[in-house]
Design a protein around this motif. Sequence first.
Motif, PDB file in Angstrom:
ATOM      1  N   LEU A 282       1.148  -1.075   0.249  1.00 23.13           N
ATOM      2  CA  LEU A 282       0.063   0.239   0.172  1.00 23.13           C
ATOM      3  C   LEU A 282       0.996   0.778  -0.237  1.00 23.13           C
ATOM      4  O   LEU A 282       1.487   1.620   0.821  1.00 23.13           O
ATOM      5  CB  LEU A 282      -0.674   0.063   1.133  1.00 23.13           C
ATOM      6  N   LEU A 283       0.834   2.280  -1.177  1.00 22.89           N
ATOM      7  CA  LEU A 283       1.606   3.540  -1.439  1.00 22.89           C
ATOM      8  C   LEU A 283       0.862   4.479  -1.243  1.00 22.89           C
ATOM      9  O   LEU A 283       0.099   4.814  -1.332  1.00 22.89           O
ATOM     10  CB  LEU A 283       2.703   3.487  -1.896  1.00 22.89           C
ATOM     11  N   PHE A 284       0.810   5.317   0.106  1.00 23.86           N
ATOM     12  CA  PHE A 284       0.065   6.467   0.060  1.00 23.86           C
ATOM     13  C   PHE A 284       1.324   8.034  -0.812  1.00 23.86           C
ATOM     14  O   PHE A 284       2.747   7.664  -0.194  1.00 23.86           O
ATOM     15  CB  PHE A 284      -0.241   7.104   1.363  1.00 23.86           C
ATOM     16  N   HIS A 285       0.777   9.209  -1.550  1.00 27.85           N
ATOM     17  CA  HIS A 285       1.679  10.003  -2.160  1.00 27.85           C
ATOM     18  C   HIS A 285       0.277  10.869  -2.228  1.00 27.85           C
ATOM     19  O   HIS A 285       0.065  11.300  -3.188  1.00 27.85           O
ATOM     20  CB  HIS A 285       1.614   9.515  -2.989  1.00 27.85           C
ATOM     21  N   GLY A 286       1.600  12.149  -1.611  1.00 27.27           N
ATOM     22  CA  GLY A 286       0.645  14.008  -1.914  1.00 27.27           C
ATOM     23  C   GLY A 286       1.056  14.034  -3.473  1.00 27.27           C
ATOM     24  O   GLY A 286       1.943  14.097  -4.210  1.00 27.27           O
ATOM     25  N   THR A 287       0.045  14.767  -4.054  1.00 28.73           N
ATOM     26  CA  THR A 287       0.300  15.227  -5.165  1.00 28.73           C
ATOM     27  C   THR A 287       1.343  16.120  -5.168  1.00 28.73           C
ATOM     28  O   THR A 287       0.899  17.160  -6.336  1.00 28.73           O
ATOM     29  CB  THR A 287      -0.858  15.496  -6.243  1.00 28.73           C
ATOM     30  N   ALA A 288       0.186  17.182  -4.375  1.00 30.38           N
ATOM     31  CA  ALA A 288       1.520  18.401  -4.139  1.00 30.38           C
ATOM     32  C   ALA A 288       2.514  18.099  -3.245  1.00 30.38           C
ATOM     33  O   ALA A 288       3.173  19.821  -2.742  1.00 30.38           O
ATOM     34  CB  ALA A 288       0.620  19.896  -3.420  1.00 30.38           C
ATOM     35  N   ASP A 289       3.119  17.373  -3.982  1.00 31.28           N
ATOM     36  CA  ASP A 289       4.069  17.012  -2.779  1.00 31.28           C
ATOM     37  C   ASP A 289       5.876  17.731  -3.257  1.00 31.28           C
ATOM     38  O   ASP A 289       6.272  17.108  -5.052  1.00 31.28           O
ATOM     39  CB  ASP A 289       4.388  15.417  -2.902  1.00 31.28           C
ATOM     40  N   LEU A 290       6.988  19.291  -3.256  1.00 30.38           N
ATOM     41  CA  LEU A 290       7.569  19.018  -4.071  1.00 30.38           C
ATOM     42  C   LEU A 290       8.820  19.034  -3.699  1.00 30.38           C
ATOM     43  O   LEU A 290       9.761  19.073  -4.395  1.00 30.38           O
ATOM     44  CB  LEU A 290       7.599  21.033  -3.836  1.00 30.38           C
ATOM     45  N   TYR A 291       8.978  18.196  -2.009  1.00 29.44           N
ATOM     46  CA  TYR A 291      10.324  17.659  -2.478  1.00 29.44           C
ATOM     47  C   TYR A 291      10.279  16.176  -2.647  1.00 29.44           C
ATOM     48  O   TYR A 291      11.697  15.432  -3.052  1.00 29.44           O
ATOM     49  CB  TYR A 291      10.172  17.324  -0.181  1.00 29.44           C
ATOM     50  N   VAL A 292      10.069  14.793  -2.866  1.00 34.89           N
ATOM     51  CA  VAL A 292       9.760  13.422  -3.151  1.00 34.89           C
ATOM     52  C   VAL A 292       8.586  14.018  -4.641  1.00 34.89           C
ATOM     53  O   VAL A 292       7.382  13.685  -4.471  1.00 34.89           O
ATOM     54  CB  VAL A 292       9.401  12.393  -3.023  1.00 34.89           C
ATOM     55  N   ASP A 293       8.706  13.704  -5.439  1.00 41.61           N
ATOM     56  CA  ASP A 293       7.927  13.701  -6.382  1.00 41.61           C
ATOM     57  C   ASP A 293       7.388  12.279  -6.347  1.00 41.61           C
ATOM     58  O   ASP A 293       7.147  11.121  -6.157  1.00 41.61           O
ATOM     59  CB  ASP A 293       9.018  13.813  -7.723  1.00 41.61           C
ATOM     60  N   THR A 294       5.913  12.912  -6.947  1.00 40.11           N
ATOM     61  CA  THR A 294       4.318  11.865  -6.643  1.00 40.11           C
ATOM     62  C   THR A 294       5.147  10.813  -8.066  1.00 40.11           C
ATOM     63  O   THR A 294       4.769   9.460  -7.905  1.00 40.11           O
ATOM     64  CB  THR A 294       3.608  12.115  -7.586  1.00 40.11           C
ATOM     65  N   LYS A 295       6.119  10.965  -8.846  1.00 41.16           N
ATOM     66  CA  LYS A 295       5.703  10.042 -10.000  1.00 41.16           C
ATOM     67  C   LYS A 295       6.558   8.748  -8.801  1.00 41.16           C
ATOM     68  O   LYS A 295       6.747   7.545  -9.410  1.00 41.16           O
ATOM     69  CB  LYS A 295       6.687  10.432 -11.178  1.00 41.16           C
ATOM     70  N   TYR A 296       7.455   9.470  -8.113  1.00 35.70           N
ATOM     71  CA  TYR A 296       8.162   7.857  -7.652  1.00 35.70           C
ATOM     72  C   TYR A 296       7.431   6.512  -6.924  1.00 35.70           C
ATOM     73  O   TYR A 296       7.735   5.745  -7.091  1.00 35.70           O
ATOM     74  CB  TYR A 296       9.033   8.216  -6.043  1.00 35.70           C
ATOM     75  N   SER A 297       6.494   6.867  -6.659  1.00 35.36           N
ATOM     76  CA  SER A 297       5.439   6.363  -5.669  1.00 35.36           C
ATOM     77  C   SER A 297       4.561   5.279  -7.060  1.00 35.36           C
ATOM     78  O   SER A 297       4.224   4.095  -7.168  1.00 35.36           O
ATOM     79  CB  SER A 297       4.877   7.250  -4.893  1.00 35.36           C
ATOM     80  N   GLN A 298       4.762   6.456  -8.073  1.00 37.35           N
ATOM     81  CA  GLN A 298       4.063   5.620  -8.837  1.00 37.35           C
ATOM     82  C   GLN A 298       4.760   4.573  -9.986  1.00 37.35           C
ATOM     83  O   GLN A 298       4.235   3.682 -10.313  1.00 37.35           O
ATOM     84  CB  GLN A 298       3.273   7.163  -9.924  1.00 37.35           C
ATOM     85  N   GLU A 299       5.895   5.294  -9.977  1.00 37.02           N
ATOM     86  CA  GLU A 299       6.668   3.727 -10.671  1.00 37.02           C
ATOM     87  C   GLU A 299       7.359   2.712  -9.341  1.00 37.02           C
ATOM     88  O   GLU A 299       6.959   2.072 -10.040  1.00 37.02           O
ATOM     89  CB  GLU A 299       7.723   4.556 -11.275  1.00 37.02           C
ATOM     90  N   LEU A 300       7.163   3.207  -8.414  1.00 39.01           N
ATOM     91  CA  LEU A 300       7.065   1.690  -7.523  1.00 39.01           C
ATOM     92  C   LEU A 300       5.932   1.189  -7.077  1.00 39.01           C
ATOM     93  O   LEU A 300       6.216  -0.385  -7.287  1.00 39.01           O
ATOM     94  CB  LEU A 300       7.160   2.134  -5.884  1.00 39.01           C
ATOM     95  N   ALA A 301       5.021   1.317  -7.415  1.00 37.59           N
ATOM     96  CA  ALA A 301       3.426   0.762  -7.408  1.00 37.59           C
ATOM     97  C   ALA A 301       3.597  -0.413  -8.776  1.00 37.59           C
ATOM     98  O   ALA A 301       3.485  -1.501  -8.820  1.00 37.59           O
ATOM     99  CB  ALA A 301       1.766   1.739  -7.408  1.00 37.59           C
ATOM    100  N   ALA A 302       4.056   0.473  -9.982  1.00 39.82           N
ATOM    101  CA  ALA A 302       4.332  -0.149 -11.186  1.00 39.82           C
ATOM    102  C   ALA A 302       5.269  -0.925 -10.968  1.00 39.82           C
ATOM    103  O   ALA A 302       4.871  -2.657 -11.753  1.00 39.82           O
ATOM    104  CB  ALA A 302       4.454   0.791 -12.187  1.00 39.82           C
ATOM    105  N   ALA A 303       5.604  -0.972 -10.333  1.00 42.91           N
ATOM    106  CA  ALA A 303       6.773  -1.902 -10.583  1.00 42.91           C
ATOM    107  C   ALA A 303       6.175  -3.387  -9.430  1.00 42.91           C
ATOM    108  O   ALA A 303       7.275  -4.453  -9.437  1.00 42.91           O
ATOM    109  CB  ALA A 303       8.538  -2.039 -10.351  1.00 42.91           C
ATOM    110  N   HIS A 304       5.480  -3.646  -8.872  1.00 39.77           N
ATOM    111  CA  HIS A 304       5.333  -4.845  -7.759  1.00 39.77           C
ATOM    112  C   HIS A 304       4.955  -5.676  -8.729  1.00 39.77           C
ATOM    113  O   HIS A 304       3.870  -5.307  -8.627  1.00 39.77           O
ATOM    114  CB  HIS A 304       4.819  -3.813  -6.432  1.00 39.77           C
ATOM    115  N   THR A 305       5.144  -6.402  -7.470  1.00 44.51           N
ATOM    116  CA  THR A 305       4.387  -8.093  -8.360  1.00 44.51           C
ATOM    117  C   THR A 305       4.236  -8.345  -7.586  1.00 44.51           C
ATOM    118  O   THR A 305       4.680  -8.249  -5.909  1.00 44.51           O
ATOM    119  CB  THR A 305       5.399  -8.349  -9.590  1.00 44.51           C
ATOM    120  N   PRO A 306       3.690  -9.299  -7.417  1.00 42.44           N
ATOM    121  CA  PRO A 306       2.302  -9.917  -7.992  1.00 42.44           C
ATOM    122  C   PRO A 306       0.965  -8.753  -8.458  1.00 42.44           C
ATOM    123  O   PRO A 306       0.934  -8.195  -8.077  1.00 42.44           O
ATOM    124  CB  PRO A 306       1.874 -11.297  -8.299  1.00 42.44           C
ATOM    125  N   ALA A 307       0.192  -8.932 -10.146  1.00 47.48           N
ATOM    126  CA  ALA A 307      -0.471  -8.230  -9.906  1.00 47.48           C
ATOM    127  C   ALA A 307      -1.640  -8.182  -8.846  1.00 47.48           C
ATOM    128  O   ALA A 307      -1.982  -8.868  -7.953  1.00 47.48           O
ATOM    129  CB  ALA A 307      -1.336  -8.037 -11.097  1.00 47.48           C
TER     130      ALA A 307
END
Length: 280
Positions: free
Chosen positions: A215-240
């Motif tokens: 389970l990942l949480f990330h704010g869309t207005a995070d100016l310190y750690v870009d939201t895209k990182y959690s999106q990349e981590l979620a996409a990389a996690h398996t199994p579906a």
Amino acid sequence: MKRWLAITFVAALLGGACHRETLDSFFYDPLPAPAGGYRLSTAVIPAYQTLTVTTPDGETLNGAFIPSSGRRADITVIYFHGQSNNLGTTWPRLEYLYPLGYNLAMVDPRGYGLSTGTPTEAGLHIDELAIRAAVVALPGVDATRIVDYGRSLGSGLAIDLAFTVAPAVLITESAFASIAAFVKDATYVDFPSSFVASSSWDNLAKVPSIPSPYLLFHGTADLYVDTKYSQELAAAHTPAGTTQLILVPGADHDNVPETMGLDVYRAAIQTFVETAIPAP
């Protein structure tokens, strides 16, 4: 924020004669305990026990174990805080989680709070394992029902621990993909990551090998750690089907639970965790 980081990194490099450790200190920025120790509120959490962990390399780590209020005492959350934090500053986050009825454990890694030592990637890896071993050795803690939760820098510790010993559930908040990606995006300068930091914390490389529901949480207005990182981590996690990414509109790096609303935040955790860990 990114422009400020660029100036900070370059100034650190020039002022530190290009010492590799200069920016590692920036990433970790350990916060010591206040003079006289902590004064932890009992308004939400009525009682806790001090948890002292001795690492194999001789450091002494200090933290707290908070017994369940009784609803789901079979589940234990091991919480890893972020940069510039300690047990005292993290206590409100533990108060947010306490109504879920899980056991909670939070131990400052080396260099933070009352814990001895200096943080390094290798040292924090030792700490993660020592903390987990100490928690699962406590009476009533079920080693098969552990939740690793990491926020910001703590996401690196939680992911690294989950990569080594798979928990029942992994949760991250405001996570980063790797130090190399963070440095490249934050500085506007394409330095090799090894030039500005000896730490790597390659979360993105580890996540595909973690079988735990994630389970990942990330704010869309995070100016310190870009939201895209959690999106990349979620996409990389398996199994579906074992991954849930919750993007929180308007939340910044520090206020994801508050922006969601604490009841909504807790409900999201409860649904995910208790789907993965049914009541015995």
